[in-house]
Design a protein around this motif. Structure first.
Motif, short mmCIF file in Angstrom:
data_model
loop_
_atom_site.label_atom_id
_atom_site.label_comp_id
_atom_site.label_asym_id
_atom_site.label_seq_id
_atom_site.Cartn_x
_atom_site.Cartn_y
_atom_site.Cartn_z
N ASP A 49 1.30 31.44 -0.66
CA ASP A 49 0.86 31.44 1.01
C ASP A 49 1.99 32.03 1.67
O ASP A 49 1.45 33.06 2.68
N ASP A 50 3.21 31.71 1.44
CA ASP A 50 4.19 32.44 2.34
C ASP A 50 4.63 33.82 1.72
O ASP A 50 5.44 34.20 2.52
N GLY A 51 4.17 34.19 0.97
CA GLY A 51 4.60 35.47 0.14
C GLY A 51 6.03 35.51 -0.55
O GLY A 51 6.39 36.64 -1.10
N SER A 52 6.57 34.51 -0.81
CA SER A 52 7.49 34.41 -1.39
C SER A 52 7.67 34.66 -2.85
O SER A 52 8.39 34.91 -3.82
N ILE A 53 6.17 34.42 -3.53
CA ILE A 53 5.93 34.61 -4.71
C ILE A 53 6.33 36.16 -5.20
O ILE A 53 6.63 36.43 -6.49
N VAL A 54 6.52 36.99 -4.22
CA VAL A 54 6.73 38.18 -4.55
C VAL A 54 8.17 38.23 -5.15
O VAL A 54 8.20 39.33 -6.17
N LEU A 93 7.27 37.82 -8.89
CA LEU A 93 6.41 38.69 -9.65
C LEU A 93 7.04 39.99 -9.64
O LEU A 93 6.56 40.87 -10.60
N GLY A 135 -2.92 39.32 -11.99
CA GLY A 135 -3.62 40.17 -11.04
C GLY A 135 -3.86 39.93 -9.91
O GLY A 135 -4.36 40.23 -9.14
N LEU A 136 -2.77 39.13 -9.32
CA LEU A 136 -2.69 38.85 -7.93
C LEU A 136 -2.46 39.61 -7.01
O LEU A 136 -1.53 40.58 -7.28
N THR A 137 -3.39 39.80 -6.15
CA THR A 137 -3.32 40.77 -4.86
C THR A 137 -2.75 40.17 -3.86
O THR A 137 -3.02 39.14 -3.33
N LEU A 138 -1.74 40.96 -3.17
CA LEU A 138 -1.06 40.31 -1.86
C LEU A 138 -1.86 40.95 -0.95
O LEU A 138 -1.82 42.41 -0.94
N VAL A 139 -2.30 40.17 0.24
CA VAL A 139 -3.27 40.93 1.21
C VAL A 139 -2.09 41.72 2.12
O VAL A 139 -1.05 40.95 2.47
N SER A 140 -2.22 42.74 2.46
CA SER A 140 -1.52 43.52 3.39
C SER A 140 -1.76 42.84 4.75
O SER A 140 -2.80 42.52 5.15
N GLU A 141 -0.75 43.00 5.63
CA GLU A 141 -0.69 42.27 6.85
C GLU A 141 -1.09 43.11 7.84
O GLU A 141 -1.37 42.92 9.13
N HIS A 194 2.14 48.45 -1.18
CA HIS A 194 1.67 47.49 -2.10
C HIS A 194 1.10 47.92 -3.31
O HIS A 194 1.36 47.35 -4.67
N PHE A 246 1.25 45.35 -6.41
CA PHE A 246 0.60 43.89 -5.90
C PHE A 246 -0.87 44.11 -5.32
O PHE A 246 -1.46 43.36 -4.82
N LEU A 247 -1.36 45.54 -5.84
CA LEU A 247 -2.74 45.81 -5.50
C LEU A 247 -3.24 46.75 -6.33
O LEU A 247 -2.45 47.82 -6.42
N TRP A 284 0.24 49.07 -11.68
CA TRP A 284 -0.83 48.05 -11.57
C TRP A 284 -0.82 47.29 -13.05
O TRP A 284 -0.94 47.75 -14.00
N ARG A 285 -0.60 45.85 -12.97
CA ARG A 285 -0.61 45.20 -14.24
C ARG A 285 0.28 45.37 -15.10
O ARG A 285 -0.09 45.37 -16.32
N ARG A 339 7.31 40.96 4.59
CA ARG A 339 7.28 39.54 5.14
C ARG A 339 8.62 38.85 5.00
O ARG A 339 9.22 39.23 3.93
N SER A 369 9.47 35.61 4.66
CA SER A 369 9.61 34.47 3.84
C SER A 369 10.43 34.76 2.63
O SER A 369 9.96 35.77 1.69
N MET A 370 11.49 34.03 2.47
CA MET A 370 12.14 34.09 0.95
C MET A 370 12.06 32.58 0.77
O MET A 370 11.50 31.84 1.42
N TYR A 371 13.06 32.27 -0.17
CA TYR A 371 13.15 30.97 -0.28
C TYR A 371 14.31 30.35 0.48
O TYR A 371 15.41 30.25 0.10
#
Lengths: 238, 305
Positions: free
Chosen positions: A77-82, A85, A231-237, B46, B51-52, B67-68, B82, B84-86
């Motif tokens: 949700d908050d994108g920190s998974i980047v 990954l 195959g997780l796609t991050l939605v662009s903002e 992306h 990531f896309l 990709w992948r 973005r 957000s980080m930890y």
């Protein structure tokens, strides 16, 4: 298992307000058990409603939901998974590590309190407390895997998970007999029944059906979550 | 030598085409990805960072699909837009975790080196949640650099930075480019790109509008016809005096606005001509405003040529 992923996951899961939230579940269970013990009702009936219905039927799935989605959905949700990954880590390794954390947490906060509640309400006899605790262990593990998959697969994991836990397990399972065969709660009770002395715990599902289903669902959910994460796609903002 | 190749790539989301048949090649040095907001820059980045998946075409790093393919991250460092980080980790813990996740043999040393590079050692023991935007940006940089990657991808890295931090980051990126690394950053601000990148790729409305040396593209941008809205003490007389000069392509008397709409051929010529002509004719200028100076119009001009 990747120790760094595990460490980050544990800190994310228990470090924030969710840590306190997780404590509420065992606290509720133990308080109710203590009150029930003083009520003087039939011990066996109390155990069935507190351990079977309240714990295995409601608290274990809810905890599984909070933990299973909490180990990954928040990061997605908050994108920190980047940051996880964008590393040369096999995706299944991320999933299995997070699953291990989720299962351990579910055990600590749901299965162990179930054992304690069983001892409080019924005492150590007839394998009843241990039976329900083992039931909570296996169903807690399967819930963790299922809800982890939900956390990867949908942005509305908590809503979807609640719908499953409340509508399917509680409502449909109570009124439609066939639905109980496909209920994690019943599978857990089936295992609990086999651990406890004869006639102590009821379940609608035979052990020979429950065990393959428990294992199958857990493995399938874990594989699906790994594939989904790869195959997780991050939605662009934009 | 790390080269990212984007080959006939399109990406659509439902009915919306975000990236439309783009081909480009990003090699060593600093490249700026320029375009207005919503042009498809983030979608492109992306895809370059895995990531896309492209809906059509292929994005590769030195021939390997991105990709992948998790192995590409050994070579790619990524600074996402973005914030957000930890947040519950300190800067040090965060960068160290990134080093460990890369499986580096000495993650501690790598983390120290990366934090020194962005000059964030002084705040490395503070929780990331307490950082300012610029500090977060630098720690994110450190996490991207921790494995010494050949490729650095940055999505709008200057957003929210103060001028000093901006200069610092630019200096850092310039150095990486000079080292022979492939650095790509996106921006919607012309001046940022101008200061940092010699090579630019311009994306407008999902299409590849221009590619090449910045100065050439800049000239294209400034040499286009400019439109002005001018109000003066005698519009008709001013129009007559202006049309005689070669730097004016057309003039319209706008009765409703009570103003002149002037189309100038070249920017420099017209801006020096206008006051001169007005002065000679004894006309007072009340309003001189460029009618289409927004970046979007600059970009759309580029696309139409």
């Amino acid at each position: 298992m990747n120790p760094t992923v595990a460490r980050l996951t544990v800190r994310g899961l228990l470090g924030r307000r969710r840590g306190i939230l997780l404590l509420v579940v065992p606290a509720v269970l133990l308080v109710i058990s203590l009150l029930a013990r003083g009520s003087g009702q039939d011990k066996h009936d109390l155990a069935a409603s507190i351990l079977g219905q309240l714990s295995l039927g409601t608290l274990v799935p809810i905890l599984g939901l909070v933990v299973g989605t909490g180990v990954i959905a928040t990061e997605i949700d908050d994108g920190s998974i980047v940051y996880l990954l964008s590393k040369p880590l096999p995706r299944w390794q991320i999933i299995t590590t997070k699953l291990a954390v989720a299962i351990a947490t579910t055990w600590a906060f749901a299965a162990l309190p179930t054992l304690l509640a069983g001892l409080i309400v019924y005492g150590p006899g007839d394998g009843l407390a241990v039976g329900y605790a083992v039931g909570a262990l296996v169903s807690g593990a399967v819930y963790s895997a299922l809800f982890l998959l939900l956390g990867v697969a949908t942005r509305h994991a908590v809503v979807a998970g609640l719908a499953y836990a409340l509508v399917w397990e509680s409502l449909v399972g109570n009124y439609v007999d066939g639905a109980r065969t496909l209920s994690v709660q019943q599978w857990g009770l089936s295992v609990a029944r086999s651990v406890a002395s004869d006639g102590m715990i009821n379940s609608d599902v035979a052990l020979g059906t429950a065990v393959p289903l428990l294992i199958g669902v857990a493995v399938a959910a874990t594989v699906a979550a790994s594939v989904k994460l790869a195959g997780l796609t991050l939605v662009s903002e934009e | 030598m790390a080269v990212i190749t984007i080959d006939k790539v399109s990406r659509w989301f439902g009915n919306v085409v975000a990236v439309n048949d783009i081909s480009m090649r990003i090699g060593p040095g600093v490249t700026g990805l320029l375009g207005p907001n919503g042009a498809g820059k983030s979608t492109l980045i992306h895809m370059m960072s895995g990531f896309l998946g492209p809906s059509a075409g292929e994005v590769t790093l030195d021939g390997a699909p991105i990709w992948r393919n998790q192995q590409v991250y050994r070579q790619i460092g990524l600074v996402p837009e973005r914030e957000s980080m930890y947040d519950y980790l300190t800067g040090w813990e965060f960068v160290l975790a990134n080093a460990e996740l890369h499986g580096l043999t000495d993650p501690g040393a790598a983390a120290r080196r990366a934090l020194a590079l962005v000059e964030m050692e002084y705040a490395q023991d503070r929780k990331a949640g307490t950082y300012s935007k610029g500090m977060k940006q630098r720690v994110k940089m450190a996490s991207a650099l921790v494995h010494d990657p050949d490729v650095l991808l940055l999505d709008e890295p200057f957003n929210g930075m103060d001028p000093r931090q901006r200069l610092q980051l630019m200096e850092l990126l310039r150095r990486f480019g000079a080292d022979g690394r492939t650095v790509l950053f996106s921006s919607h601000i012309l001046e940022e790109v101008e200061q940092l990148a010699r090579h630019i790729e311009v994306v407008v409305a999902g299409r590849h509008a221009a590619s090449g040396d910045f100065r050439k593209i800049r000239r294209l941008m400034t040499d286009r016809p400019h439109r002005y809205l001018v109000r003066s003490s005698d519009d008709r007389k001013l129009a007559a005096a202006l049309i005689a000069d070669g730097s004016t392509a057309g003039i319209e008397l706008d009765g409703q606005e009570k103003a002149l709409r002037i189309q100038a051929v070249n920017f420099q010529g017209f801006t020096t001509l206008l006051p001169k002509v007005a002065q000679q004719a004894g006309i007072r200028l009340y309003t001189v405003s460029p009618a289409d100076e927004s970046l979007e119009s600059v970009f759309s001009y580029l696309v139409s040529t």
